[in-house]
Design a protein around this motif. Structure first.
Motif, short mmCIF file in Angstrom:
data_model
loop_
_atom_site.label_atom_id
_atom_site.label_comp_id
_atom_site.label_asym_id
_atom_site.label_seq_id
_atom_site.Cartn_x
_atom_site.Cartn_y
_atom_site.Cartn_z
N PRO A 111 0.82 -1.21 0.00
CA PRO A 111 0.00 0.00 0.00
C PRO A 111 0.86 1.27 0.00
O PRO A 111 0.51 2.27 -0.64
N GLY A 112 1.99 1.22 0.70
CA GLY A 112 2.89 2.37 0.73
C GLY A 112 3.50 2.69 -0.62
O GLY A 112 3.84 3.83 -0.91
N LYS A 113 3.66 1.67 -1.45
CA LYS A 113 4.19 1.85 -2.80
C LYS A 113 3.09 2.09 -3.82
O LYS A 113 3.37 2.35 -4.99
N GLY A 114 1.84 1.95 -3.38
CA GLY A 114 0.73 2.05 -4.33
C GLY A 114 0.72 0.89 -5.29
O GLY A 114 0.37 1.02 -6.46
N ALA A 115 1.13 -0.29 -4.80
CA ALA A 115 1.26 -1.47 -5.66
C ALA A 115 0.39 -2.61 -5.14
O ALA A 115 -0.15 -2.56 -4.04
N THR A 116 0.29 -3.66 -5.95
CA THR A 116 -0.46 -4.86 -5.60
C THR A 116 0.49 -6.05 -5.56
O THR A 116 1.62 -5.96 -6.05
N PRO A 117 0.04 -7.18 -5.02
CA PRO A 117 0.92 -8.36 -4.92
C PRO A 117 1.48 -8.85 -6.26
O PRO A 117 2.47 -9.59 -6.26
N GLU A 118 0.91 -8.46 -7.36
CA GLU A 118 1.41 -8.90 -8.67
C GLU A 118 2.83 -8.42 -8.96
O GLU A 118 3.52 -8.99 -9.80
N VAL A 119 3.30 -7.39 -8.24
CA VAL A 119 4.65 -6.88 -8.48
C VAL A 119 5.70 -7.74 -7.77
O VAL A 119 6.90 -7.57 -8.02
N LEU A 120 5.25 -8.64 -6.90
CA LEU A 120 6.17 -9.48 -6.12
C LEU A 120 6.58 -10.73 -6.88
O LEU A 120 5.82 -11.24 -7.71
N LEU A 121 7.76 -11.21 -6.59
CA LEU A 121 8.22 -12.49 -7.15
C LEU A 121 7.23 -13.58 -6.78
O LEU A 121 6.61 -13.54 -5.71
#
Length: 146
Positions: A111-121
């Motif tokens: 949430p702090g990055k404004g991202a979702t789990p899809e950006v994770l390995l």
């Protein structure tokens, strides 16, 4: 006879205590927040050693250290470090391939990055605070923090 039994009991207790203590906790939780690649890699090296010693390993990545869990990680996470040319992300992925291991980012990282789990390995999860607290507080757990 009573003295002999007391002496024997004390001797056995003394011999057994170091063995029981030597086993130590069966689980290692590592909280990694450090931004420096060398510190990140050393944390992974020690986790890999714990895996090799049969321990269950749970790595929680927070703040700048969580960047090593990104599919598009910064160069500092993927560049090889001396002396063996390993990178923090590469060794983390090796650890993840072992049984009884888990790697997660802290609940507020994405949430702090404004991202979702899809950006994770693949294989990296998002920690649930209540589960992480339970894991940290477990009596059979050793906690390391960097």
């Amino acid at each position: 006879m009573k003295r002999l039994m007391t002496a024997a009991t004390l001797t056995l207790a003394t011999l057994a205590a170091p063995m029981a203590h030597a086993e130590g906790p069966s689980r290692l939780v590592t909280v990694l927040t450090a931004p420096e690649p060398q510190t990140q890699l050393m944390a992974m090296v020690l986790n890999m050693q714990a895996v090799a010693q049969g321990k269950t390993v749970h790595i929680l990545l927070c703040g700048p250290a969580a960047d090593i869990a990104l599919k598009e990680a910064p160069a500092s996470a993927t560049a090889g470090q001396p002396p063996k040319g390993m990178s923090p992300q590469g060794l983390m992925q090796t650890i993840m391939s072992k049984p009884d291991t888990k790697v997660e980012v802290c609940a507020i990282y994405l949430p702090g990055k404004g991202a979702t789990p899809e950006v994770l390995l693949d294989g990296v999860g998002v920690a649930k605070p209540e589960d992480m607290a339970s894991s940290i507080m477990s009596e059979d757990t050793q906690v390391m923090s960097y």
